[in-house]
Design an enzyme around this catalytic site. Structure first.
Site, PDB file in Angstrom:
ATOM      1  N   GLY A 206       0.782  -1.237   0.000  1.00  0.00           N
ATOM      2  CA  GLY A 206       0.000   0.000   0.000  1.00  0.00           C
ATOM      3  C   GLY A 206       0.809   1.280   0.000  1.00  0.00           C
TER       4      GLY A 206
ATOM      5  N   ASN B   2       1.553   3.071  -2.547  1.00  0.00           N
ATOM      6  CA  ASN B   2       0.877   4.021  -3.444  1.00  0.00           C
ATOM      7  C   ASN B   2      -0.390   4.561  -2.795  1.00  0.00           C
ATOM      8  OD1 ASN B   2       2.161   4.372  -6.243  1.00  0.00           O
ATOM      9  ND2 ASN B   2       2.423   2.205  -5.806  1.00  0.00           N
TER      10      ASN B   2
ATOM     11  N   ILE C 119      -7.386  -9.587 -11.388  1.00  0.00           N
ATOM     12  CA  ILE C 119      -7.875  -9.184 -12.709  1.00  0.00           C
ATOM     13  C   ILE C 119      -9.319  -8.703 -12.592  1.00  0.00           C
ATOM     14  CG2 ILE C 119      -8.428 -10.071 -15.041  1.00  0.00           C
ATOM     15  CD1 ILE C 119      -5.443  -9.876 -14.448  1.00  0.00           C
ATOM     16  N   LEU C 120      -9.652  -7.643 -13.318  1.00  0.00           N
ATOM     17  CA  LEU C 120     -11.045  -7.193 -13.412  1.00  0.00           C
ATOM     18  C   LEU C 120     -11.510  -7.516 -14.828  1.00  0.00           C
ATOM     19  CD1 LEU C 120     -10.662  -3.776 -11.581  1.00  0.00           C
ATOM     20  CD2 LEU C 120     -11.808  -5.829 -10.690  1.00  0.00           C
TER      21      LEU C 120
ATOM     22  N   HIS D 253       1.381   1.615 -13.127  1.00  0.00           N
ATOM     23  CA  HIS D 253       2.214   0.476 -13.540  1.00  0.00           C
ATOM     24  C   HIS D 253       3.672   0.905 -13.444  1.00  0.00           C
ATOM     25  CE1 HIS D 253       3.287  -3.241 -15.536  1.00  0.00           C
ATOM     26  NE2 HIS D 253       4.120  -2.523 -16.279  1.00  0.00           N
TER      27      HIS D 253
ATOM     28  N   GLU E 287     -10.187  -3.338 -21.036  1.00  0.00           N
ATOM     29  CA  GLU E 287     -10.325  -4.794 -20.858  1.00  0.00           C
ATOM     30  C   GLU E 287      -9.025  -5.552 -21.123  1.00  0.00           C
ATOM     31  OE1 GLU E 287     -11.162  -3.705 -25.053  1.00  0.00           O
ATOM     32  OE2 GLU E 287     -11.657  -2.893 -23.074  1.00  0.00           O
TER      33      GLU E 287
HETATM   34  C1  GRF Z   1       4.186  -1.092  -7.025  1.00  0.00           C
HETATM   35  O1  GRF Z   1       5.409  -1.213  -7.735  1.00  0.00           O
HETATM   36  C2  GRF Z   1       3.079  -0.785  -8.010  1.00  0.00           C
HETATM   37  O2  GRF Z   1       3.496  -0.052  -9.134  1.00  0.00           O
HETATM   38  C3  GRF Z   1       2.660  -2.138  -8.446  1.00  0.00           C
HETATM   39  O3  GRF Z   1       2.653  -2.884  -7.227  1.00  0.00           O
HETATM   40  C4  GRF Z   1       3.781  -2.462  -6.427  1.00  0.00           C
HETATM   41  C5  GRF Z   1       3.403  -2.414  -4.962  1.00  0.00           C
HETATM   42  O4  GRF Z   1       2.575  -1.324  -4.781  1.00  0.00           O
HETATM   43  N1  GRF Z   1       1.388  -2.096  -9.116  1.00  0.00           N
HETATM   44  P1  GRF Z   1       2.085  -0.840  -3.309  1.00  0.00           P
HETATM   45  O5  GRF Z   1       3.315  -0.626  -2.458  1.00  0.00           O
HETATM   46  O6  GRF Z   1       1.203  -1.931  -2.743  1.00  0.00           O
HETATM   47  O7  GRF Z   1       1.366   0.432  -3.592  1.00  0.00           O
END
Ligand code: GRF
Length: 209
Positions: free
Chosen positions: A15, A17, A94-95, A111, A149
């Site tokens: 988490g 981000n 996946i969604l 990403h 998608e």
């Molecule tokens: C990050 O590198 C993000 O870009 C990828 O998952 C990794 C972990 O993200 N999608 P977080 O620390 O859980 O936000």
């Protein structure tokens, strides 16, 4: 006066981000958005502790559910919390197309590469950075894009480059991409969305001044 867009953040792991979004909100950098809900696909995700500390309602919808039940449970929460926009932040499930087509240009994803490089099926988490190093790339970075998608295929919103260093390991590179790119461009992209500053034409996104 723009009403505040209600944001749901989907997580699966640490988490960081999500934390960048919470910190940006705290610092007034997302003036027209409110993080109203966190949904985790893993009950043990540390991201859930981050949500609790920030007093944001959080729920786990386990990825072990069959896809139909998984997405039905998510949709119920999105309705209950009156969500306007979804942000995938380290979300590893996946969604389906059935889900994403209900949210056209209202799902954003972070990403950890410069799409279209090192993305698509199999490129997630450390695998992305392993690919960058194995290919000998000199520059990598992060991308925020709209979700459609196809994995990592939606219109690109923001990108930020990060130099690859000679002694990088996947772990060192991942951390640098997070610090120097992800944690900066994700809050910025979310704020631009909430300010209605993203104009999408075909596969191109223009940031309005
Ligand atoms: C990050 O590198 C993000 O870009 C990828 O998952 C990794 C972990 O993200 N999608 P977080 O620390 O859980 O936000």
């Amino acid at each position: 006066m723009l009403k505040s867009a209600r944001i749901a953040v989907f997580v699966s792991g640490g988490g960081t981000n999500l934390q960048a979004l919470l910190d940006a909100q705290r610092d007034g950098k997302i003036p027209h958005g409110e993080i109203a809900l966190v949904i985790s696909s893993q009950a043990c995700a540390y991201a859930l502790e981050r949500a609790e500390k920030a007093n944001v309602p959080a729920h786990t919808v386990p990825s072990s559910l069959i896809q139909h039940d998984f997405e039905a449970a998510i949709e119920l929460l999105l309705e209950q919390y009156k969500i306007d926009v979804i942000v995938l932040a380290g979300f590893l499930s996946i969604l389906s197309e059935n889900f994403t087509k209900k949210w056209p240009r209202r799902i954003l994803n972070i990403h950890p590469s410069l799409i279209p490089a090192f993305c698509g099926v199999g490129f997630y988490g450390l695998h992305v950075h392993e690919g960058v190093l194995a290919r000998g790339a000199k520059v990598t970075g992060a991308t925020v894009h709209f979700v459609n998608e196809i994995a990592d295929d939606g219109p690109i919103i923001l990108q930020k480059p990060v130099a690859v260093q000679p002694d990088d390991t996947p772990e060192i590179l991942q951390k640098r991409v997070m610090q120097e790119a992800e944690w900066l461009i994700l809050p910025r992209a979310v704020s631009l969305f909430c300010d209605n500053k993203l104009e999408v034409k075909g596969r191109t996104v223009r940031v309005l001044s």
